[in-house]
Motif scaffolding. Structure first.
Motif, PDB file in Angstrom:
ATOM      1  N   ASP A  93      28.535 -31.893 -32.924  1.00  0.00           N
ATOM      2  CA  ASP A  93      29.649 -33.251 -32.376  1.00  0.00           C
ATOM      3  C   ASP A  93      28.681 -34.728 -32.649  1.00  0.00           C
ATOM      4  N   PHE A 143      21.801 -20.047 -21.527  1.00  0.00           N
ATOM      5  CA  PHE A 143      21.207 -21.203 -21.665  1.00  0.00           C
ATOM      6  C   PHE A 143      19.667 -21.179 -21.110  1.00  0.00           C
ATOM      7  N   GLY A 144      19.013 -21.785 -21.661  1.00  0.00           N
ATOM      8  CA  GLY A 144      17.657 -22.223 -21.075  1.00  0.00           C
ATOM      9  C   GLY A 144      17.709 -23.150 -20.004  1.00  0.00           C
ATOM     10  N   TYR A 180      22.385 -28.455 -27.148  1.00  0.00           N
ATOM     11  CA  TYR A 180      23.295 -29.307 -26.401  1.00  0.00           C
ATOM     12  C   TYR A 180      22.335 -30.384 -26.047  1.00  0.00           C
ATOM     13  N   LEU A 193      28.357 -31.669 -21.846  1.00  0.00           N
ATOM     14  CA  LEU A 193      27.643 -30.921 -22.542  1.00  0.00           C
ATOM     15  C   LEU A 193      28.126 -31.491 -24.079  1.00  0.00           C
ATOM     16  N   PHE A 196      24.157 -26.000 -34.381  1.00  0.00           N
ATOM     17  CA  PHE A 196      24.181 -24.901 -34.095  1.00  0.00           C
ATOM     18  C   PHE A 196      23.754 -23.906 -35.357  1.00  0.00           C
ATOM     19  N   LEU A 247      19.479 -28.855 -23.750  1.00  0.00           N
ATOM     20  CA  LEU A 247      19.788 -27.405 -23.322  1.00  0.00           C
ATOM     21  C   LEU A 247      20.016 -26.754 -24.775  1.00  0.00           C
ATOM     22  N   TYR A 254      23.912 -19.893 -36.957  1.00  0.00           N
ATOM     23  CA  TYR A 254      24.535 -18.538 -36.971  1.00  0.00           C
ATOM     24  C   TYR A 254      23.642 -17.449 -37.567  1.00  0.00           C
ATOM     25  N   GLN A 313      23.045 -33.237 -22.389  1.00  0.00           N
ATOM     26  CA  GLN A 313      24.023 -33.462 -21.464  1.00  0.00           C
ATOM     27  C   GLN A 313      23.554 -34.652 -20.748  1.00  0.00           C
ATOM     28  N   GLY A 319      30.506 -13.783 -32.153  1.00  0.00           N
ATOM     29  CA  GLY A 319      31.764 -13.996 -31.370  1.00  0.00           C
ATOM     30  C   GLY A 319      31.848 -15.265 -30.541  1.00  0.00           C
ATOM     31  N   TYR A 320      30.827 -15.748 -30.214  1.00  0.00           N
ATOM     32  CA  TYR A 320      30.516 -16.900 -29.213  1.00  0.00           C
ATOM     33  C   TYR A 320      30.805 -16.586 -27.817  1.00  0.00           C
ATOM     34  N   LEU A 321      30.772 -15.509 -27.254  1.00  0.00           N
ATOM     35  CA  LEU A 321      31.230 -15.155 -25.844  1.00  0.00           C
ATOM     36  C   LEU A 321      30.125 -15.102 -25.122  1.00  0.00           C
ATOM     37  N   GLY A 322      30.126 -15.749 -24.141  1.00  0.00           N
ATOM     38  CA  GLY A 322      29.130 -15.630 -22.849  1.00  0.00           C
ATOM     39  C   GLY A 322      27.652 -16.400 -23.719  1.00  0.00           C
ATOM     40  N   TYR A 323      27.695 -17.565 -23.424  1.00  0.00           N
ATOM     41  CA  TYR A 323      26.164 -17.990 -23.650  1.00  0.00           C
ATOM     42  C   TYR A 323      25.262 -17.974 -22.808  1.00  0.00           C
TER      43      TYR A 323
END
Lengths: 113, 112
Positions: free
Chosen positions: B59, B103-104, B35, B43, B48, B90, B50, B37, B97-101
């Motif tokens: 985007d 981040f660095g 991302y 963001l 990405f 970032l 997988y 920011q 499932g993309y739950l709870g990223y």
């Protein structure tokens, strides 16, 4: 196109009070919604996730609600402390396939001692 | 604890340079993200991945490319840096499932 709205203005509250932050979304039907905390110059930190079939989720002093009819999530911090001062981001997401999460621009919370 | 490590906190590069931003995660996550920011814009997803060698445009992929040769490492490449690529970058990772990223800490890149 989908839109996520968080209060762009900073929220100032007195220590000990409950802070309530709002996340509204349009043209979107998320299956879940995440909340993150971000401190200046750092990456966001994951706090809570709530799914569309859950009305409310709690973790210690944090509470999140998710109203799919109103297309809104509320994030509450009870007994707020100056250490809670940060920017809070909401991030709705769809499930299935290679769907990506979209982040709101965040609301800056300032807790005044 | 999952850790996502970005190689540099601050970088200053010249216009036209090729820039590499490196990201390493240590929890065997399948998904990794880049991302940027910017104030008022939040963001925005650049790319990405997988799986190893797999990538999807986000985007705002224009002017960027990515590489994922190993599961734990996801690199962002600015082919020819421009001043409008000055930003906070970032990296994040997540389980399926993309739950709870996670981040660095971010890389603040300035292109002069």
């Amino acid at each position: 196109s989908q839109k996520i709205e968080q209060n762009s203005e900073a929220l100032n509250i007195q220590e000990g009070k409950t802070a309530t932050l709002t996340c509204n979304y349009t043209n979107y039907s998320p299956a879940y919604l995440q909340w993150y905390r971000q401190d200046p110059g750092r990456g966001p930190v994951f706090l809570l996730l709530i799914r569309e079939n859950e009305k409310e989720k709690r973790k210690e002093r944090l509470k999140v609600t998710f109203d799919t009819t109103l297309k809104q999530s509320l994030f509450h911090i009870t007994a707020s402390q100056p250490a809670d001062s940060a920017t809070y981001l909401c991030a709705p997401g769809r499930s299935g396939g290679y769907q990506k999460v979209t982040f709101g621009t965040g609301t800056k919370l300032q807790v005044i001692p | 604890d999952v850790k996502v490590t970005q190689s540099s906190r601050y970088l200053v590069k010249r216009t036209g340079e090729k820039v590499f931003l490196e990201c390493v995660q240590d929890m065997d996550h399948e998904n990794m993200f880049w991302y940027r920011q910017d104030p008022g814009l939040g963001l925005r997803l650049i790319y990405f991945s997988y799986d190893v060698k797999m990538k999807e445009k986000g985007d705002i992929p224009e002017g960027y490319s990515v590489s994922r040769e190993k599961k734990e490492r996801f690199s962002l490449i600015l082919e020819s840096a421009s001043t409008n690529q000055t930003s906070m970058y970032l990296c994040a990772s997540s389980p399926p499932g993309y739950l709870g990223y996670t981040f660095g800490s971010g890389t603040r890149l300035t292109v002069v």
